[in-house]
Write an enzyme that holds these catalytic residues in place. Structure first.
Site, PDB file in Angstrom:
ATOM      1  N   LEU A   1       9.529   7.050  18.201  1.00 14.21           N
ATOM      2  CA  LEU A   1       9.987   7.110  19.531  1.00 14.21           C
ATOM      3  C   LEU A   1       8.893   6.406  20.439  1.00 14.21           C
ATOM      4  O   LEU A   1       9.050   5.265  21.106  1.00 14.21           O
ATOM      5  CB  LEU A   1      10.421   8.311  20.199  1.00 14.21           C
ATOM      6  CG  LEU A   1      11.050   8.306  21.339  1.00 14.21           C
ATOM      7  CD1 LEU A   1      12.350   7.651  21.392  1.00 14.21           C
ATOM      8  CD2 LEU A   1      11.238   9.749  21.935  1.00 14.21           C
ATOM      9  N   HIS A   2       7.789   7.109  20.675  1.00 12.84           N
ATOM     10  CA  HIS A   2       6.407   6.652  21.419  1.00 12.84           C
ATOM     11  C   HIS A   2       6.722   6.297  23.002  1.00 12.84           C
ATOM     12  O   HIS A   2       5.604   6.144  23.509  1.00 12.84           O
ATOM     13  CB  HIS A   2       6.073   5.278  20.758  1.00 12.84           C
ATOM     14  CG  HIS A   2       5.842   5.336  19.031  1.00 12.84           C
ATOM     15  ND1 HIS A   2       5.345   6.526  18.561  1.00 12.84           N
ATOM     16  CD2 HIS A   2       5.991   4.503  18.071  1.00 12.84           C
ATOM     17  CE1 HIS A   2       5.220   6.469  17.286  1.00 12.84           C
ATOM     18  NE2 HIS A   2       5.691   5.174  16.781  1.00 12.84           N
TER      19      HIS A   2
ATOM     20  N   CYS B   1       0.606  -1.148  16.145  1.00 17.28           N
ATOM     21  CA  CYS B   1       0.663  -0.783  14.671  1.00 17.28           C
ATOM     22  C   CYS B   1       0.087  -2.233  13.804  1.00 17.28           C
ATOM     23  O   CYS B   1       0.175  -3.115  14.180  1.00 17.28           O
ATOM     24  CB  CYS B   1       2.182  -0.816  14.270  1.00 17.28           C
ATOM     25  SG  CYS B   1       2.374  -0.849  12.552  1.00 17.28           S
TER      26      CYS B   1
ATOM     27  N   GLU C   1       0.851  -1.397  -0.086  1.00 12.41           N
ATOM     28  CA  GLU C   1       0.101  -0.111   0.007  1.00 12.41           C
ATOM     29  C   GLU C   1       0.893   1.192   0.120  1.00 12.41           C
ATOM     30  O   GLU C   1       1.983   1.258   0.659  1.00 12.41           O
ATOM     31  CB  GLU C   1      -1.054  -0.158   1.262  1.00 12.41           C
ATOM     32  CG  GLU C   1      -2.012  -1.046   0.974  1.00 12.41           C
ATOM     33  CD  GLU C   1      -3.014  -1.137   2.314  1.00 12.41           C
ATOM     34  OE1 GLU C   1      -4.211  -1.408   1.872  1.00 12.41           O
ATOM     35  OE2 GLU C   1      -2.632  -0.813   3.379  1.00 12.41           O
TER      36      GLU C   1
ATOM     37  N   ASN D   1      -4.421   5.790  15.678  1.00 11.74           N
ATOM     38  CA  ASN D   1      -5.389   5.394  14.741  1.00 11.74           C
ATOM     39  C   ASN D   1      -5.752   3.954  14.984  1.00 11.74           C
ATOM     40  O   ASN D   1      -4.968   3.016  14.807  1.00 11.74           O
ATOM     41  CB  ASN D   1      -4.828   5.703  13.367  1.00 11.74           C
ATOM     42  CG  ASN D   1      -4.619   7.055  12.920  1.00 11.74           C
ATOM     43  OD1 ASN D   1      -5.291   7.791  13.195  1.00 11.74           O
ATOM     44  ND2 ASN D   1      -3.283   7.259  12.400  1.00 11.74           N
TER      45      ASN D   1
ATOM     46  N   CYS E   1       5.454  -4.108  16.855  1.00 13.25           N
ATOM     47  CA  CYS E   1       5.157  -2.979  17.695  1.00 13.25           C
ATOM     48  C   CYS E   1       3.360  -2.973  17.936  1.00 13.25           C
ATOM     49  O   CYS E   1       2.720  -3.310  16.952  1.00 13.25           O
ATOM     50  CB  CYS E   1       5.299  -1.725  16.939  1.00 13.25           C
ATOM     51  SG  CYS E   1       6.847  -1.325  16.686  1.00 13.25           S
TER      52      CYS E   1
ATOM     53  N   CYS F   1       6.245  -6.737   8.043  1.00 11.09           N
ATOM     54  CA  CYS F   1       7.076  -6.102   8.913  1.00 11.09           C
ATOM     55  C   CYS F   1       7.740  -7.162   9.803  1.00 11.09           C
ATOM     56  O   CYS F   1       6.979  -7.999  10.266  1.00 11.09           O
ATOM     57  CB  CYS F   1       6.706  -5.169   9.645  1.00 11.09           C
ATOM     58  SG  CYS F   1       7.981  -4.068  10.597  1.00 11.09           S
TER      59      CYS F   1
ATOM     60  N   CYS G   1       3.356   8.449   1.088  1.00 12.24           N
ATOM     61  CA  CYS G   1       3.848   7.456   2.062  1.00 12.24           C
ATOM     62  C   CYS G   1       4.161   6.274   1.238  1.00 12.24           C
ATOM     63  O   CYS G   1       3.311   5.655   0.957  1.00 12.24           O
ATOM     64  CB  CYS G   1       2.583   7.654   2.858  1.00 12.24           C
ATOM     65  SG  CYS G   1       3.075   6.510   4.440  1.00 12.24           S
TER      66      CYS G   1
ATOM     67  N   CYS H   1      -1.653   6.797   9.408  1.00 14.06           N
ATOM     68  CA  CYS H   1      -0.298   5.935  10.160  1.00 14.06           C
ATOM     69  C   CYS H   1      -0.745   4.771  10.979  1.00 14.06           C
ATOM     70  O   CYS H   1      -1.431   4.812  11.697  1.00 14.06           O
ATOM     71  CB  CYS H   1       0.187   7.010  11.189  1.00 14.06           C
ATOM     72  SG  CYS H   1       0.903   8.406  10.326  1.00 14.06           S
TER      73      CYS H   1
END
Ligand code: SAH
Ligand code: SF4
Length: 374
Positions: A230-231, A127, A99, A306, A124, A120, A113, A349
């Site tokens: 970072l988060h 995500c 995507e 999100n 995380c 991945c 983007c 995101c």
């Protein structure tokens, strides 16, 4: 007799195009010149047809057309959000779907983007992409082609024309770009070539979850801008939500950031911070963040969480996010709150995830059995 498949030129760099032409039989003295011409047709003009290449004789064009194609990968699905964000699902090869998301300008910059991997390797917890196991790295060509597909859709050829809508590229799609640094760097060489797509390197941002050993080398090789996901600003919490922190804890991550090539007040690192209700959004967390960033030319991008199907978090309230932003701001760091774009089409995101799944070995064996004639 076997029919040789045509080599598809879009996505290849200058050297690869030259090599293909040399193998095809273009006279050695002419290879460079011809490769330059074709490169410009492909990347400046977006050519998908040999007939437009009027500086190449008709006879030679026909021979080239028989050996090489000028194709784009197929857009399997194209969705447009109520806010104008466009999401493309692109099939690069059978079973390899990625995507890309075009986020139209709010002020002057419109960003694409792009994805660097299918799925991945990291997981995380907040995500959606992290729920898709890694299928494979994308090639440099597949990364560059995402830009070309978007430019086709936006009708943005030739690249050299003023007033582009697509001005910036961010590696914030699917995957971890610094686990595919070589292909990402080679894609940037294509994307940034001044005779082609011609993006400035400062208009490209690599976003990483913190693959520490790759940060400085990637900066040296690409000269792109850096964003760090970072988060959380303490090791305990960051390790809970981002497993990569166990391997590369914050002290090492911040040391790599300090050493990032070209870092200055006009070339700051963006620290992305997703606002998770009750997890990382208290005033105490803001203070930790300020202490961590001390001395680094930085800006903080606060991303409202999100949601995606099955996610276990909630987004912090608007007041909490504003209070957090004010604290960071008062410490001297720009801290814009990112307006979520394209949420209605799962394009924001962390919402990207394609259906391409890596088959388990047992599934592969089963498929092989089913496909083997007895
Ligand atoms: N793997 C790279 C590139 C992906 S960028 C990286 O992690 O940096 C995608 C950005 O969106 C990252 O900052 C990521 O942490 C963030 N993100 C992931 N899930 C999200 C979600 N559900 N809501 C908001 N942001 C999210
Ligand atoms: Fe992968 Fe980045 Fe998502 Fe983490 S945030 S799972 S590194 S895409």
């Amino acid at each position: 007799m076997s029919i040789k498949a045509k080599i598809n030129l879009p996505g290849l760099d200058r050297a690869e195009i030259a090599e293909a032409l040399a193998n095809f039989g273009i006279a050695p003295k002419q290879v460079r010149m011809r490769a330059g011409q074709i490169f410009r047709w492909i990347y400046n003009y977006g050519a998908t047809d040999w007939d437009v290449m009027t500086n190449i004789a008709k006879g030679l064009r026909a021979e080239l057309a028989a050996a090489f194609s000028l194709e784009r990968p197929e857009i399997v699905e194209r969705q447009i959000s109520v806010d104008g964000t466009r999401k493309y699902l692109i099939r690069m090869a059978p079973g390899i779907e990625v995507e890309s998301v075009f986020i139209p300008a709010v002020s002057k910059t419109g960003a694409l983007c792009v994805s660097s991997q299918v799925g991945c390797t990291l997981t995380c917890t907040f995500c959606h992409t992290g729920r898709q196991r890694l299928v494979r790295n994308l090639t440099a060509a597949e990364i560059a082609l995402q830009v070309m597909v978007a430019k086709d859709d936006l009708d943005e050829w030739p690249s050299s024309e003023a007033g582009r809508k697509l001005t910036n590229i961010v590696f914030m799609g699917m995957g971890e770009p610094l686990y595919n640094t070589d292909n990402v760097a080679r894609a940037l060489d294509i994307i940034c070539d001044p005779e082609g797509l011609s993006f400035g390197r400062r208009r490209i941002t690599l976003s990483t979850s913190g693959v520490v050993p790759q940060i400085v080398p990637a900066g040296e090789r690409t000269r792109a801008m850096l964003a760090i996901s970072l988060h959380a600003a303490n090791d305990e919490l960051r390790s809970q939500i981002m497993a990569i922190n166990k391997k590369y804890p914050l002290a090492e991550l911040m040391a790599a950031c300090r050493a990032y090539p070209g870092l200055s007040n006009s070339r700051r690192i963006t620290f992305e911070y997703v606002m998770l209700k009750g997890i990382n959004d208290s005033p105490k967390h803001a203070v930790q963040l300020i202490n961590l960033l001390r001395g680094i030319p930085a800006k903080v991008n606060l991303i409202p969480f999100n949601p995606w199907p099955g996610s276990n978090y909630e987004c912090s309230s608007w007041e909490t996010i504003e209070r957090f932003a004010d604290k960071i701001n008062a410490a001297g760091y720009a801290s814009p709150i990112r307006t979520p774009r394209g949420r209605d089409i799962l394009a924001a995101c962390g919402q990207l995830k394609s259906e391409s799944e890596k088959m388990r070995a047992s599934e592969r064996r089963k498929m092989a059995r089913q496909n083997t004639p007895t």
